[in-house]
Design a protein around this motif. Structure first.
Motif, mmCIF file in Angstrom:
data_model
loop_
_atom_site.group_PDB
_atom_site.id
_atom_site.type_symbol
_atom_site.label_atom_id
_atom_site.label_comp_id
_atom_site.label_asym_id
_atom_site.label_seq_id
_atom_site.Cartn_x
_atom_site.Cartn_y
_atom_site.Cartn_z
ATOM 1 N N GLU A 18 -4.646 18.001 -4.779
ATOM 2 C CA GLU A 18 -4.578 19.066 -5.784
ATOM 3 C C GLU A 18 -5.421 18.723 -7.006
ATOM 4 O O GLU A 18 -6.070 19.585 -7.592
ATOM 5 C CB GLU A 18 -3.126 19.321 -6.177
ATOM 6 C CG GLU A 18 -2.320 19.991 -5.082
ATOM 7 C CD GLU A 18 -0.832 20.044 -5.381
ATOM 8 O OE1 GLU A 18 -0.394 19.484 -6.423
ATOM 9 O OE2 GLU A 18 -0.102 20.645 -4.583
ATOM 10 N N ALA A 21 -9.107 19.280 -6.180
ATOM 11 C CA ALA A 21 -9.412 20.713 -6.181
ATOM 12 C C ALA A 21 -9.473 21.250 -7.611
ATOM 13 O O ALA A 21 -10.377 22.025 -7.948
ATOM 14 C CB ALA A 21 -8.377 21.474 -5.362
ATOM 15 N N THR A 147 -5.308 29.522 0.005
ATOM 16 C CA THR A 147 -4.998 28.099 -0.087
ATOM 17 C C THR A 147 -3.498 27.893 -0.191
ATOM 18 O O THR A 147 -2.783 28.706 -0.757
ATOM 19 C CB THR A 147 -5.695 27.450 -1.295
ATOM 20 O OG1 THR A 147 -5.300 28.150 -2.471
ATOM 21 C CG2 THR A 147 -7.192 27.494 -1.155
ATOM 22 N N GLU A 151 -3.563 22.810 2.755
ATOM 23 C CA GLU A 151 -4.139 23.641 3.804
ATOM 24 C C GLU A 151 -4.881 24.824 3.210
ATOM 25 O O GLU A 151 -4.618 25.233 2.079
ATOM 26 C CB GLU A 151 -3.083 24.125 4.793
ATOM 27 C CG GLU A 151 -2.078 25.081 4.216
ATOM 28 C CD GLU A 151 -1.008 25.481 5.218
ATOM 29 O OE1 GLU A 151 -0.678 24.664 6.103
ATOM 30 O OE2 GLU A 151 -0.527 26.612 5.115
ATOM 31 N N VAL A 152 -5.819 25.343 3.976
ATOM 32 C CA VAL A 152 -6.550 26.547 3.599
ATOM 33 C C VAL A 152 -6.723 27.393 4.857
ATOM 34 O O VAL A 152 -6.992 26.870 5.937
ATOM 35 C CB VAL A 152 -7.906 26.207 2.930
ATOM 36 C CG1 VAL A 152 -8.810 25.444 3.857
ATOM 37 C CG2 VAL A 152 -8.599 27.448 2.425
ATOM 38 N N PRO A 170 -7.601 21.396 0.180
ATOM 39 C CA PRO A 170 -7.642 22.124 -1.095
ATOM 40 C C PRO A 170 -9.044 22.122 -1.725
ATOM 41 O O PRO A 170 -9.507 23.150 -2.232
ATOM 42 C CB PRO A 170 -6.631 21.383 -1.971
ATOM 43 C CG PRO A 170 -5.688 20.761 -1.006
ATOM 44 C CD PRO A 170 -6.536 20.386 0.173
ATOM 45 N N GLY A 173 -11.206 24.509 0.163
ATOM 46 C CA GLY A 173 -10.878 25.892 -0.168
ATOM 47 C C GLY A 173 -11.603 26.361 -1.420
ATOM 48 O O GLY A 173 -12.162 27.464 -1.456
ATOM 49 N N ASP A 177 -14.710 29.100 -1.261
ATOM 50 C CA ASP A 177 -14.594 30.314 -2.069
ATOM 51 C C ASP A 177 -15.801 30.450 -2.999
ATOM 52 O O ASP A 177 -16.371 31.533 -3.146
ATOM 53 C CB ASP A 177 -13.285 30.295 -2.854
ATOM 54 C CG ASP A 177 -12.978 31.631 -3.492
ATOM 55 O OD1 ASP A 177 -13.197 32.670 -2.835
ATOM 56 O OD2 ASP A 177 -12.526 31.644 -4.657
#
Length: 184
Positions: A18, A21, A147, A151-152, A170, A173, A177
């Motif tokens: 996290e 990300a 997301t 996982e995504v 993450p 993701g 995007d």
């Protein structure tokens, strides 16, 4: 004791994923760009750049055709009056039909670890045990990025949704995007 250590490790991995990300989001919002990484065994197009080369758990979400058992269930009975005859077992037939319908229902299938390479034009997957075959998932066909915790889920206009799971998911993701918005 073992479960506590395992739980702490999982929480630390999730926290690290996290944070990575979130750091990428801040970097991209501040005007930064993704840094290219070298990938030697994936042939890239002329203007294509690779931005990640990681391992993830992958799965596809789809249903299949219901395949019913070929014969009806039952048994032969030696009846004193009627002789030998076939007696159908309707409960077993019903259970087999329910099991076949449940097996064909939409769900995550083809779960396997895969090497994932994120490029400027799309995602390339090489499932574990496959003979050096890269599966392409282009950003132009992407319709959604969802997301979750480690996982995504990527939704495409031409194929079943794709799940990427693991510590790199993450970050992937956010990057996918970002690249998808650039591709539009």
């Amino acid at each position: 004791m073992w479960q506590g250590r395992q739980t702490r490790t999982a929480i630390a991995a999730q926290h690290g994923a996290e944070q990575a990300a979130s750091a990428l989001v801040l970097h991209l919002q501040g005007g930064g760009d993704l840094a290219p990484v070298p990938v030697t065994d994936l042939p890239l197009a002329d203007e294509e750049s690779a931005y990640a080369d990681v391992l993830c758990s992958t799965a596809r979400f789809y249903g299949s055709e219901t395949v019913l058992p070929p014969s009806r269930a039952g048994y032969y009975e030696n009846h004193p009056t009627f002789g030998r005859r076939w007696v159908p077992n309707r409960r077993l037939d019903a259970r087999r039909r329910e099991e076949a319908a449940a097996a064909a229902a939409e769900r995550w299938r083809d779960q396997t670890p895969a090497r994932v390479v994120l490029t400027s034009t799309g995602l390339r997957l090489m499932p574990a045990g496959s003979p050096k075959t890269w599966l392409p998932f282009d950003h132009t066909l992407l319709t959604g990025v969802t997301t979750g915790s480690l996982e995504v889920v990527l939704t495409y206009s031409v194929c079943a949704p794709l799940l990427l799971a693991g510590p790199a998911a993450p970050w992937l993701g956010v990057a996918i995007d970002y690249l998808h918005r650039i591709a539009l």
